[in-house]
Scaffold this active site. Sequence first.
Site, PDB file in Angstrom:
ATOM      1  N   GLU A 532       0.818  -1.217   0.000  1.00  0.00           N
ATOM      2  CA  GLU A 532       0.000   0.000   0.000  1.00  0.00           C
ATOM      3  C   GLU A 532       0.849   1.264   0.000  1.00  0.00           C
ATOM      4  O   GLU A 532       0.492   2.267  -0.625  1.00  0.00           O
ATOM      5  CB  GLU A 532      -0.940   0.002   1.213  1.00  0.00           C
ATOM      6  CG  GLU A 532      -2.127  -0.916   1.084  1.00  0.00           C
ATOM      7  CD  GLU A 532      -1.824  -2.363   1.493  1.00  0.00           C
ATOM      8  OE1 GLU A 532      -2.726  -3.212   1.381  1.00  0.00           O
ATOM      9  OE2 GLU A 532      -0.672  -2.625   1.913  1.00  0.00           O
ATOM     10  N   HIS A 599     -10.612  -4.564   9.622  1.00  0.00           N
ATOM     11  CA  HIS A 599     -11.134  -4.411   8.264  1.00  0.00           C
ATOM     12  C   HIS A 599     -12.435  -3.619   8.225  1.00  0.00           C
ATOM     13  O   HIS A 599     -13.118  -3.628   7.197  1.00  0.00           O
ATOM     14  CB  HIS A 599     -11.399  -5.794   7.633  1.00  0.00           C
ATOM     15  CG  HIS A 599     -10.199  -6.440   7.034  1.00  0.00           C
ATOM     16  ND1 HIS A 599      -9.121  -6.834   7.780  1.00  0.00           N
ATOM     17  CD2 HIS A 599      -9.901  -6.764   5.755  1.00  0.00           C
ATOM     18  CE1 HIS A 599      -8.209  -7.395   6.989  1.00  0.00           C
ATOM     19  NE2 HIS A 599      -8.661  -7.351   5.753  1.00  0.00           N
TER      20      HIS A 599
END
Length: 823
Positions: A532, A599
Amino acid sequence: MPKSQFIDPNEIRKSGWIKFYDIPVNQYNKTLEEERQNFSDDQLIRIYRDMLIIREFETMLSLIKTTGEYNGIKYDYPGPAHLSIGQEAAAVGQAFVLDKDDFIFGSHRSHGEVIAKGLSTIEKLNDDELLKIMESYFDGAILRVVEENLKNISSIKELAVNFFLYGTLAEIFGRETGFQKGLGGSMHVFFPPFGIYPNNAIVGGSADIAVGAALFKKINKKNGIVVVNIGDGSMACGPVWEAMCLATMDQYKKLWDEEYRGGLPIIFNFMDNQYAMGGQTRGETMGYDMLARVGAGVNPEQMHAERVDGYNTLAVIDAMKRKKYLLEQKQGPVLLDIVTYRLTGHSPSDSSSYRTKEEIEAWAAQEPIVTYKDELIRAGIVTEEKIEEIQSYVKELITKICALAVDENVSPRINLVKDPDGIARYMFSNQKIEKMEERVPEVLIPKEENPRVKQIKNKIRVGIVDGKPVPKAKVFNLRDAIFEALLDKFYTDPTLISYGEDLRDWGGAFAVYRGLTESLPYHRLFNTCISEGAIVGSAVGYGMCGGRVVVEIMYCDFIGRAGDEIFNQLAKWQAMSAGTLKMPVVVRVSVGSKYGAQHSQDWSSIVSHIPGLKVVFPATPYDAKGLMNSALSSTDPVIFFESQRLYDIGELFHKEGVPEGYYEVPIGEPDIKKEGKDITILTVGATLYRALDAAKILEEKYGVSAEIIDARSLVPFNYEKVIESVKKTGKIVLASDACARGSILKDMAATIADLAFDYLDAPPVVVGSKNWIVPAYEFENYFFPQADWIIDAIHERIMPLKGHVPKNNFTTNEILRTNRLGI
């Protein structure tokens, strides 16, 4: 993921050995006499001159910093000065091979590389090119200072040398006449017209940005290579490893179309000065023994890794020529381990207590400025008198540049008293550009032949027909809306690319990209490694070089993996460049649910806290398409939040539905989704729909008419519509799925209380998620705000609701208790 590549278990499970080839270590062994046929005498002399200019420039900085005086010029400089004294040969050798089309990126210790590249570029450009650059940069403001104050300049090239050194030093000293108007400073000075791109105060921070620059060159067929100059200490940093992984992906050589196939044109150039601040990389803080060894673990070509004697500028030139040729043959990337040594401390305050005097003296005895000078004299290329002439010229040059840069009459700072917006105006460029280059975008099929476009044609573009919800399979939903905006821009802007994890073929984890694979060649839509940081960092590099890019963070929780790239890079370079760089970058961030503590978090408030980012969070298909269109025409970085709860939702608010054609929703403008007169509810993201549920109950059960405003954007945010609503209702609740503590809603509530104090019957109330971990899906109704939370908060904090029995505790005692416990 590509079906064209069959993963054969018989092949994968076969026994064998991984073989490595030898990595060259300081193999250059030519004498100056042997090299004379490859250089003119003037070039060999210029190499010495350039090394000496760097040395004197940094000696001046060191003296100014430590004694407050250089050659009779007094100045108090409190800022940073990370010097590269001792590393001049490595910088000049590298720059000798590069021209203006070759981009360099650097570190906090990159004065030498910047000056070397600038001097080399000046030598290669003709007078007309140099004048055009100097006259156009900030409309000639820097050039005028030099021309009006420095006399007896004999040539355009000499004028350019003075211009460049002055602009660099004025920047270091924080002057408005610096290359970034003093907003970058010592660790961030750069000059794009000469191919000198930002240096970076974050160790290793340039690595993934430079990969983005290499992608820009490769994808848009631009001339030149990219060199990222980072230290040996940065090899331990995540951004560097992620950058090397992204730069060496197999797909460049195996999956991209033939015209684009081949490695990235980038050199990871490690200025190996033996120390990471005070930590000795070899023998103490790292385990590679020799840094070049790392290349063997990255790809089969071992990144063409080589260890080069950076104390021999001709050895560096030789290596750079060979490696640049490799990149031009699409064989990159390359790793160079340039052995050098900094003779000074990490910074002027560093007394070098971690190393011995004998070690420093041993390296000083071999330092290139002295040894190279002696070689020039022995070879008969220069005389002692010529050396003295060069030394005198350099001393005089740096002295007059220093005197000019510290003179506040001709080199002032931005005056924030006379011009309070002197910095603020550079936070955003606020430009709208339909396409970053004028050429035909490369696509595989006409847009109307795209299979998803054909599928969407059959969908109903409103969410309710005849009072009934349109079935999920038939409704034009939020993911369709984002897809339409993306597809349209891909057919408009030839520079636009998109990448992230699992986008091509799969269509992304939430099917937003489904259908793009059929329309776009590999180089415009591709999958990346799970990195990322490098995904966002490379987008920064791609954007600042002139391209437009959309990248995806699959889950909001993964923002932490790209924290530096979002907070320190994406957000800051427009302002630190004083507007010379643009950042047309959209980062799509999906806010999860159902998947627990790592998440399912809404971190929109964290991102909104960072100056320099535009932040949006649409909750309807109409707004999603319109805001994405705005983001994709913007030159500013936009963090585009999307709730996974809403991907399937249809348009419930615009009776005409979502238009098929192009339109924009302006970033920063909230929208009234339901009119009311008794209380205002301001929502962010998916809480819009829970607020609608609450409003229905309030109306039917308590006779309270709620006006609901969807924020749509968090930064910027126009409060006028909200204030007008509060003037009417006298009351406001703010709701979001972000945890209540530190939420952007707290900031909004304080602003509303300040702006609408005289109209409020009660203080604004914030309803956010609990200050817990996000629990399992079965417990989410206890964590995320629900309709009854909003009603209970109104009852307890704003106005009693007749006959209401609260289910949730919003009392003063409960607020005190949870804050005391930190929950």
